[in-house]
Design a protein around this motif. Structure first.
Motif, PDB file in Angstrom:
ATOM      1  N   GLY A   9       0.818  -1.208   0.000  1.00 26.07           N
ATOM      2  CA  GLY A   9       0.000   0.000   0.000  1.00 26.07           C
ATOM      3  C   GLY A   9       0.849   1.254   0.000  1.00 26.07           C
ATOM      4  N   ARG A  13       0.826   3.991  -3.072  1.00 26.74           N
ATOM      5  CA  ARG A  13       0.495   5.390  -2.766  1.00 26.74           C
ATOM      6  C   ARG A  13       1.637   6.322  -3.177  1.00 26.74           C
ATOM      7  NH1 ARG A  13      -3.982   5.806   0.538  1.00 26.74           N
ATOM      8  NH2 ARG A  13      -4.675   3.830   1.437  1.00 26.74           N
ATOM      9  N   TRP A  16       1.825   6.580  -7.035  1.00 20.11           N
ATOM     10  CA  TRP A  16       0.714   7.422  -7.504  1.00 20.11           C
ATOM     11  C   TRP A  16       1.057   8.897  -7.307  1.00 20.11           C
ATOM     12  CZ3 TRP A  16      -3.640   6.752 -10.198  1.00 20.11           C
ATOM     13  CH2 TRP A  16      -4.667   7.690 -10.082  1.00 20.11           C
ATOM     14  N   HIS A  49      -4.161  -3.778   2.180  1.00 22.23           N
ATOM     15  CA  HIS A  49      -3.558  -2.447   2.029  1.00 22.23           C
ATOM     16  C   HIS A  49      -3.739  -1.927   0.605  1.00 22.23           C
ATOM     17  CE1 HIS A  49      -1.763  -2.045   5.994  1.00 22.23           C
ATOM     18  NE2 HIS A  49      -1.435  -3.333   5.919  1.00 22.23           N
ATOM     19  N   ALA A  53      -5.862   1.470  -0.598  1.00 21.53           N
ATOM     20  CA  ALA A  53      -5.345   2.503  -1.506  1.00 21.53           C
ATOM     21  C   ALA A  53      -6.313   2.718  -2.663  1.00 21.53           C
ATOM     22  CB  ALA A  53      -3.963   2.108  -2.024  1.00 21.53           C
ATOM     23  N   ASP A  56      -9.223   4.720  -1.730  1.00 27.63           N
ATOM     24  CA  ASP A  56      -8.872   6.141  -1.615  1.00 27.63           C
ATOM     25  C   ASP A  56      -8.710   6.811  -2.978  1.00 27.63           C
ATOM     26  OD1 ASP A  56      -8.970   6.007   1.129  1.00 27.63           O
ATOM     27  OD2 ASP A  56      -6.797   5.792   1.383  1.00 27.63           O
ATOM     28  N   ILE A  58      -6.842   5.573  -5.753  1.00 28.28           N
ATOM     29  CA  ILE A  58      -5.669   5.244  -6.562  1.00 28.28           C
ATOM     30  C   ILE A  58      -6.075   4.219  -7.618  1.00 28.28           C
ATOM     31  CG2 ILE A  58      -3.358   4.236  -6.532  1.00 28.28           C
ATOM     32  CD1 ILE A  58      -3.046   5.507  -3.726  1.00 28.28           C
TER      33      ILE A  58
END
Length: 112
Positions: A9, A13, A16, A49, A53, A56, A58
């Motif tokens: 994760g 993140r 990204w 994880h 992500a 959220d 991604i």
């Protein structure tokens, strides 16, 4: 060897963020262990994880487990890291419980 299923994760993140939102494909994720129960636990948590992500926002386009087979690498057969074992004498392949778990998880689209 560190046990960091959260690293998937974190890496997704970070990627990204530094690429400005380029879609992500995870090309290798897994754990080197002879304990298949630990492999399932690690992968379950890592995928959790990854799912977080994605929730959220991604954009993750794919996931490949590291690796399908316990293979010969860097001059030896250890550590093992695939959900399919390879018999060193016959090179026959033998699915581990983690392969069935991974297939069930893929069909469900979420860690079980």
């Amino acid at each position: 060897m560190p046990y960091r299923p959260d690293a998937l994760g974190l890496a997704v993140r970070h990627t990204w963020e530094v690429t400005g939102g380029v879609p992500v494909i995870v090309t290798e994720n897994g754990i080197a262990t002879a304990d298949d129960t630990r492999r399932i636990a690690y992968t379950r948590e890592a995928l959790g994880h990854l799912s977080s992500a994605m929730a959220d926002g991604i954009d993750v386009r794919g996931y490949l487990h590291w690796s399908l087979l316990d293979n010969f690498e860097w001059g030896h057969w250890k550590p093992t890291f695939g959900p399919i074992a390879v018999d060193r004498a016959t090179f026959g392949r033998h699915p581990k419980p983690s392969l069935a778990w991974l297939g069930k998880t893929a069909r469900a689209g979420a860690p079980a």
